[in-house]
Each structure stands twice: as C-alpha cells, then as structure tokens.
Write a protein that holds these residues in place. Structure first.
Motif, PDB file in Angstrom:
ATOM      1  N   PHE A   1       0.585   3.482  -0.123  1.00  0.00           N
ATOM      2  CA  PHE A   1       0.006   3.004  -1.379  1.00  0.00           C
ATOM      3  C   PHE A   1       0.482   3.797  -2.591  1.00  0.00           C
ATOM      4  CE2 PHE A   1      -3.038   1.391   1.717  1.00  0.00           C
ATOM      5  CZ  PHE A   1      -3.251   0.099   1.258  1.00  0.00           C
ATOM      6  N   GLY A   2       1.218   4.880  -2.364  1.00  0.00           N
ATOM      7  CA  GLY A   2       1.671   5.699  -3.475  1.00  0.00           C
ATOM      8  C   GLY A   2       0.800   6.914  -3.712  1.00  0.00           C
ATOM      9  N   GLY A   3       0.021   7.317  -2.703  1.00  0.00           N
ATOM     10  CA  GLY A   3      -0.833   8.488  -2.803  1.00  0.00           C
ATOM     11  C   GLY A   3      -2.308   8.125  -2.814  1.00  0.00           C
ATOM     12  N   GLU A   4      -3.139   9.151  -2.769  1.00  0.00           N
ATOM     13  CA  GLU A   4      -4.593   8.957  -2.718  1.00  0.00           C
ATOM     14  C   GLU A   4      -5.123   8.169  -3.919  1.00  0.00           C
ATOM     15  OE1 GLU A   4      -6.986   9.436  -0.516  1.00  0.00           O
ATOM     16  OE2 GLU A   4      -5.622  10.238   0.975  1.00  0.00           O
ATOM     17  N   LYS A   5      -4.508   8.364  -5.075  1.00  0.00           N
ATOM     18  CA  LYS A   5      -4.974   7.685  -6.291  1.00  0.00           C
ATOM     19  C   LYS A   5      -4.981   6.161  -6.126  1.00  0.00           C
ATOM     20  CE  LYS A   5      -3.963   7.251 -11.207  1.00  0.00           C
ATOM     21  NZ  LYS A   5      -3.116   7.688 -12.324  1.00  0.00           N
ATOM     22  N   TYR A   6      -4.006   5.642  -5.397  1.00  0.00           N
ATOM     23  CA  TYR A   6      -3.875   4.191  -5.228  1.00  0.00           C
ATOM     24  C   TYR A   6      -4.258   3.710  -3.825  1.00  0.00           C
ATOM     25  CZ  TYR A   6      -1.334   4.588  -9.591  1.00  0.00           C
ATOM     26  OH  TYR A   6      -0.986   4.851 -10.881  1.00  0.00           O
ATOM     27  N   ASN A   7      -4.762   4.599  -2.996  1.00  0.00           N
ATOM     28  CA  ASN A   7      -5.110   4.239  -1.626  1.00  0.00           C
ATOM     29  C   ASN A   7      -6.090   3.061  -1.609  1.00  0.00           C
ATOM     30  OD1 ASN A   7      -5.222   4.331   1.152  1.00  0.00           O
ATOM     31  ND2 ASN A   7      -6.790   5.892   1.207  1.00  0.00           N
TER      32      ASN A   7
ATOM     33  N   LEU B   1      -2.030   0.806   7.013  1.00  0.00           N
ATOM     34  CA  LEU B   1      -1.228   1.552   6.056  1.00  0.00           C
ATOM     35  C   LEU B   1      -1.904   2.870   5.692  1.00  0.00           C
ATOM     36  CD1 LEU B   1      -0.320  -1.472   3.775  1.00  0.00           C
ATOM     37  CD2 LEU B   1       1.115  -0.413   5.522  1.00  0.00           C
ATOM     38  N   THR B   2      -1.095   3.868   5.386  1.00  0.00           N
ATOM     39  CA  THR B   2      -1.590   5.190   5.025  1.00  0.00           C
ATOM     40  C   THR B   2      -1.613   5.335   3.502  1.00  0.00           C
ATOM     41  OG1 THR B   2       0.606   6.185   4.981  1.00  0.00           O
ATOM     42  CG2 THR B   2      -0.534   6.129   7.117  1.00  0.00           C
ATOM     43  N   PRO B   3      -2.289   6.366   2.983  1.00  0.00           N
ATOM     44  CA  PRO B   3      -2.264   6.583   1.533  1.00  0.00           C
ATOM     45  C   PRO B   3      -0.846   6.718   0.979  1.00  0.00           C
ATOM     46  CG  PRO B   3      -3.992   7.909   2.511  1.00  0.00           C
ATOM     47  CD  PRO B   3      -3.210   7.292   3.656  1.00  0.00           C
TER      48      PRO B   3
ATOM     49  N   ALA C   1       3.020  -3.904  -3.995  1.00  0.00           N
ATOM     50  CA  ALA C   1       4.209  -4.605  -4.488  1.00  0.00           C
ATOM     51  C   ALA C   1       5.177  -3.623  -5.140  1.00  0.00           C
ATOM     52  CB  ALA C   1       3.816  -5.694  -5.474  1.00  0.00           C
ATOM     53  N   ILE C   2       4.655  -2.509  -5.637  1.00  0.00           N
ATOM     54  CA  ILE C   2       5.477  -1.476  -6.265  1.00  0.00           C
ATOM     55  C   ILE C   2       5.759  -0.336  -5.284  1.00  0.00           C
ATOM     56  CG2 ILE C   2       5.502   0.299  -8.081  1.00  0.00           C
ATOM     57  CD1 ILE C   2       3.702  -1.665  -9.705  1.00  0.00           C
ATOM     58  N   SER C   3       4.725   0.143  -4.618  1.00  0.00           N
ATOM     59  CA  SER C   3       4.854   1.343  -3.799  1.00  0.00           C
ATOM     60  C   SER C   3       5.437   1.090  -2.407  1.00  0.00           C
ATOM     61  CB  SER C   3       3.498   2.032  -3.655  1.00  0.00           C
ATOM     62  OG  SER C   3       2.595   1.196  -2.949  1.00  0.00           O
ATOM     63  N   TYR C   4       5.199  -0.081  -1.853  1.00  0.00           N
ATOM     64  CA  TYR C   4       5.679  -0.381  -0.497  1.00  0.00           C
ATOM     65  C   TYR C   4       5.917  -1.888  -0.363  1.00  0.00           C
ATOM     66  CZ  TYR C   4       6.037   0.123   4.611  1.00  0.00           C
ATOM     67  OH  TYR C   4       6.481   0.123   5.909  1.00  0.00           O
ATOM     68  N   PRO C   5       6.900  -2.411  -1.094  1.00  0.00           N
ATOM     69  CA  PRO C   5       7.140  -3.861  -1.092  1.00  0.00           C
ATOM     70  C   PRO C   5       7.488  -4.431   0.283  1.00  0.00           C
ATOM     71  CG  PRO C   5       8.898  -2.705  -2.247  1.00  0.00           C
ATOM     72  CD  PRO C   5       7.832  -1.697  -1.948  1.00  0.00           C
TER      73      PRO C   5
END
Length: 65
Positions: free
Chosen positions: A41-47, A36-38, A54-58
């Motif tokens: 995950f919802g961006g670098e902050k959550y990488n 998976l890429t950043p 579960a929120i960004s890429y269910p």
C-alpha cells in the motif's frame, strides 16, 4: 513492440467503442483476498487504502482486470 491484446468479450468491447460504460465489480473483496502487506500500500500511512494501490502496487489492480 507491444503485445496485442485479444478480447473474448467482443460485445463488451463494441459497447466501449460506442459509449461510456461503468464497470462495477467486487474489486475490494478480491484485493482483500490477496493478503497485501502495508508495503504493498506504500507504507503504514496508506495501509488498507485500496484506491492507492493503483499508484503503489498497480500489479494487484491489473491482476483483477
């Protein structure tokens, strides 16, 4: 209309209907194998925060289960 799901593990589903179960597996390892890429995950902050998927890429979590 929603598609009906059919479960092949009827003993497991009977137990779910009867009591609280804890299901543990190698989710983290499986998610790591998805490369998976950043952005997933919802961006670098959550990488690397696999719980946030579960929120960004269910779809990734749903694929495992």
């Amino acid at each position: 209309m929603a598609k009906e799901r059919r479960f092949t593990r009827s003993g497991f589903m009977d137990a779910v209907n009867d009591r609280v179960l804890i299901y543990d597996g190698a989710n983290g390892t499986t998610l790591q194998d998805m490369n998976l890429t950043p952005e997933h995950f919802g961006g670098e902050k959550y990488n690397g925060c696999f719980d946030y998927l579960a929120i960004s890429y269910p779809k990734a979590v749903d694929t495992i289960h």
